[in-house]
Design a protein around this motif. Structure first.
Motif, short mmCIF file in Angstrom:
data_model
loop_
_atom_site.label_atom_id
_atom_site.label_comp_id
_atom_site.label_asym_id
_atom_site.label_seq_id
_atom_site.Cartn_x
_atom_site.Cartn_y
_atom_site.Cartn_z
N ALA A 125 44.23 60.52 85.54
CA ALA A 125 44.49 61.19 86.82
C ALA A 125 44.26 60.26 88.01
CB ALA A 125 43.62 62.43 86.94
N ARG A 126 43.34 59.29 87.86
CA ARG A 126 43.05 58.40 88.99
C ARG A 126 44.26 57.54 89.34
NH1 ARG A 126 38.39 55.18 86.47
NH2 ARG A 126 39.87 55.54 84.79
N ILE A 127 45.08 57.26 88.34
CA ILE A 127 46.30 56.48 88.58
C ILE A 127 47.48 57.43 88.84
CG2 ILE A 127 47.89 54.78 87.57
CD1 ILE A 127 45.17 53.60 88.09
N ARG A 128 47.58 58.48 88.00
CA ARG A 128 48.76 59.35 88.05
C ARG A 128 48.85 60.13 89.36
NH1 ARG A 128 48.05 64.05 84.31
NH2 ARG A 128 46.79 64.60 86.13
N ASP A 129 47.72 60.70 89.82
CA ASP A 129 47.79 61.59 90.98
C ASP A 129 48.26 60.89 92.26
OD1 ASP A 129 47.17 63.52 89.23
OD2 ASP A 129 45.13 63.90 89.93
N GLN A 137 55.77 62.69 98.66
CA GLN A 137 55.98 62.24 100.04
C GLN A 137 57.43 61.82 100.26
OE1 GLN A 137 53.61 58.84 100.90
NE2 GLN A 137 51.99 60.00 101.89
N ASN A 138 58.06 61.35 99.19
CA ASN A 138 59.40 60.80 99.32
C ASN A 138 60.47 61.67 98.68
OD1 ASN A 138 59.04 58.08 100.68
ND2 ASN A 138 57.44 58.08 99.11
N GLY A 139 60.12 62.93 98.45
CA GLY A 139 61.13 63.87 97.99
C GLY A 139 61.49 63.76 96.53
N ILE A 140 60.62 63.10 95.73
CA ILE A 140 60.87 63.03 94.29
C ILE A 140 60.06 64.14 93.64
CG2 ILE A 140 60.71 61.62 92.20
CD1 ILE A 140 60.55 59.17 94.06
N SER A 141 60.75 65.04 92.93
CA SER A 141 60.04 66.18 92.38
C SER A 141 59.51 65.88 90.98
CB SER A 141 60.96 67.40 92.36
OG SER A 141 62.12 67.08 91.62
N ALA A 142 59.02 64.67 90.78
CA ALA A 142 58.52 64.30 89.44
C ALA A 142 57.20 65.01 89.17
CB ALA A 142 58.34 62.80 89.36
N THR A 143 57.02 65.43 87.92
CA THR A 143 55.74 66.01 87.54
C THR A 143 55.03 65.10 86.54
OG1 THR A 143 56.99 67.28 85.92
CG2 THR A 143 56.33 68.43 87.92
N ASN A 144 55.77 64.14 86.04
CA ASN A 144 55.23 63.26 85.02
C ASN A 144 55.55 61.80 85.33
OD1 ASN A 144 53.64 64.01 82.86
ND2 ASN A 144 55.33 65.15 81.91
N VAL A 145 54.59 60.93 85.01
CA VAL A 145 54.86 59.50 85.02
C VAL A 145 54.63 59.05 83.59
CG1 VAL A 145 54.18 57.28 85.97
CG2 VAL A 145 54.01 59.33 87.38
N TYR A 146 55.48 58.17 83.10
CA TYR A 146 55.35 57.75 81.71
C TYR A 146 54.76 56.36 81.61
CZ TYR A 146 58.06 61.79 80.34
OH TYR A 146 58.47 63.06 80.12
N GLN A 147 54.06 56.12 80.51
CA GLN A 147 53.65 54.75 80.23
C GLN A 147 54.26 54.33 78.89
OE1 GLN A 147 49.21 55.59 79.77
NE2 GLN A 147 49.48 53.90 78.34
N LEU A 176 50.88 46.48 82.90
CA LEU A 176 50.64 46.72 84.32
C LEU A 176 49.33 47.50 84.49
CD1 LEU A 176 52.13 46.55 87.18
CD2 LEU A 176 52.86 48.87 86.74
N LEU A 177 49.13 48.50 83.61
CA LEU A 177 47.93 49.33 83.70
C LEU A 177 46.66 48.55 83.39
CD1 LEU A 177 49.19 52.58 81.99
CD2 LEU A 177 48.33 52.40 84.33
N SER A 178 46.76 47.64 82.40
CA SER A 178 45.53 46.98 81.96
C SER A 178 45.24 45.71 82.77
CB SER A 178 45.60 46.64 80.47
OG SER A 178 46.66 45.73 80.24
N ARG A 179 46.25 45.13 83.40
CA ARG A 179 46.03 43.84 84.05
C ARG A 179 45.95 43.91 85.56
NH1 ARG A 179 50.17 39.58 82.12
NH2 ARG A 179 48.76 38.29 83.34
N CYS A 180 46.31 45.07 86.16
CA CYS A 180 46.43 45.09 87.63
C CYS A 180 45.44 46.05 88.27
CB CYS A 180 47.84 45.49 88.03
SG CYS A 180 49.06 44.31 87.50
N SER A 181 45.15 45.77 89.54
CA SER A 181 44.30 46.66 90.32
C SER A 181 45.09 47.93 90.65
CB SER A 181 43.91 45.96 91.63
OG SER A 181 45.07 45.71 92.39
N PRO A 182 44.36 49.05 90.97
CA PRO A 182 45.07 50.28 91.35
C PRO A 182 46.02 50.04 92.54
CG PRO A 182 42.73 50.70 91.07
CD PRO A 182 42.91 49.22 90.94
N GLN A 183 45.63 49.14 93.47
CA GLN A 183 46.49 48.85 94.62
C GLN A 183 47.82 48.25 94.17
OE1 GLN A 183 43.30 48.13 94.37
NE2 GLN A 183 42.27 48.89 96.20
#
Ligand SMILES: [Zn+2]
Length: 343
Positions: A125-129, A137-147, A176-183
């Motif tokens: 949730a810390r990444i997904r939310d 904010q940009n009008g994308i009605s996505a409810t899921n992000v996939y990895q 991307l998830l394991s090597r990068c900062s949340p930013q």
């Protein structure tokens, strides 16, 4: 191969498919040493691959199987058009090619990509939310992000938007998830959302349609010319003969090579648009610069301008870091609620 296919299958479409199957296997075998050098030797030398040779071979065979089935269907339809509609074959050929391209983009995220990798909803949730917040904010009605478990094959960081008409999804890879900062993750996701919001896929499909018309017109003319000249010597009867396929593939390969700078520039322009969209939406210029540096593992960071125009399908690391730092210098106040812009 043509004679064998026609001996086994007296019906033309099936003979075409049998020819295509033999031709695909021959190309796979002949191209195998180069594929191993490119996909295994070089990748390991750069420390970018996680794949064993056996795993690479299995992926290669899956690709070959797909090519035989899907490519075979396409070739059966295209040669059918050539045989039945001789006067307008280039127009109908181009139309069929566009339909195939569209179907491929449509089914790829649902049926093809999962054959090579595992796609799961991102549950952290810390990444997904925050990603979903920027999406809304940009009008994308996505409810899921996939990895996706891209680490099966390589260490490269990547993300993408794929599919359309209800199959679209935003996917980030596990590297991307394991090597990068949340930013950095936010910065990359902002970029991917840019592709989505700016309708890049539809624009690209429109361009590919125009290109297909040009390609098929040139193909028609050059096939007729070559067969008139060398047809007898090469034992190609006419354009509807399955044995014409290697020649057609050669002509299309030369054409797409010639079109490389044009295609690269169209894609690179979209990528830059997505970069700017990502900076404006995710507001993580440092994260974006970090991503550009990590991409430098497999993309030259500072090419000459000519190199960038001709060979790059993404902006260079230098261009990306420059635009991120300029954004930061000019818009730093956006992240600062206490000190509004202009003070
Ligand atoms: Zn992109």
């Amino acid at each position: 191969m043509r004679d064998l296919a026609e001996r086994i299958a007296p019906r033309k479409p099936l003979a075409t498919w049998l020819y295509w199957a033999q031709y695909s296997i021959a190309l796979f075998v002949l191209g195998f040493p180069l594929a191993v050098y490119e996909g295994f030797v070089r990748e390991h030398k750069y420390g970018l691959s996680n794949q064993t040779l056996a795993a690479l071979l299995i992926d290669g065979c899956k690709g070959l199987g797909l090519n035989i089935v899907l490519g075979g269907l396409a070739v059966m339809v295209l040669l059918g058009i050539v045989r039945r509609l001789p006067g307008t074959r280039h127009v109908w050929g181009a139309s069929a090619a566009i339909v195939f391209q569209t179907i491929l983009i449509l089914i790829s995220p649902v049926f093809i990509a999962p054959m090579f990798n595992k796609y799961t909803p991102l549950t952290d949730a810390r990444i997904r939310d925050p990603i979903l917040r920027i999406a809304r904010q940009n009008g994308i009605s996505a409810t899921n992000v996939y990895q996706v478990d891209a680490s099966r094959q390589s260490k490269r960081i990547s993300a993408n938007v794929s599919g359309f008409l209800g199959t679209e999804r935003i996917t980030l890879n596990d590297n991307l998830l394991s090597r990068c900062s949340p930013q950095t993750i936010m910065a990359v996701m902002g970029h991917e959302m840019g592709h989505y919001v700016l309708n890049h896929l539809y624009k690209l499909l429109t361009f590919l349609a125009i290109e297909a018309v040009i390609f098929f017109a040139v193909l028609r003319w050059s096939l007729a010319w070559s067969i008139a000249r060398w047809g007898e010597q090469w034992q190609i009867r006419d354009t509807g003969d399955p044995a014409v396929l290697p020649l057609a593939v050669l002509i299309l390969s030369v054409l797409s090579f010639v079109f490389t700078p044009i295609n690269n520039t169209i894609v690179r322009t979209q990528e830059y648009e997505a970069d700017i969209f990502g900076l404006n939406s995710a507001r993580q210029p440092d994260g974006f610069a970090e991503a550009a540096l990590l991409l430098g593992e497999y993309r030259k960071l500072d090419p000459s301008p000519l190199e960038e125009v001709l060979l790059f399908d993404h902006p260079s690391g230098r261009t990306r870091i420059y635009s991120a730092m300029r954004w930061k210098a000019e818009n730093q106040c956006l992240g600062d609620a206490v000190r509004p812009c202009g003070r």
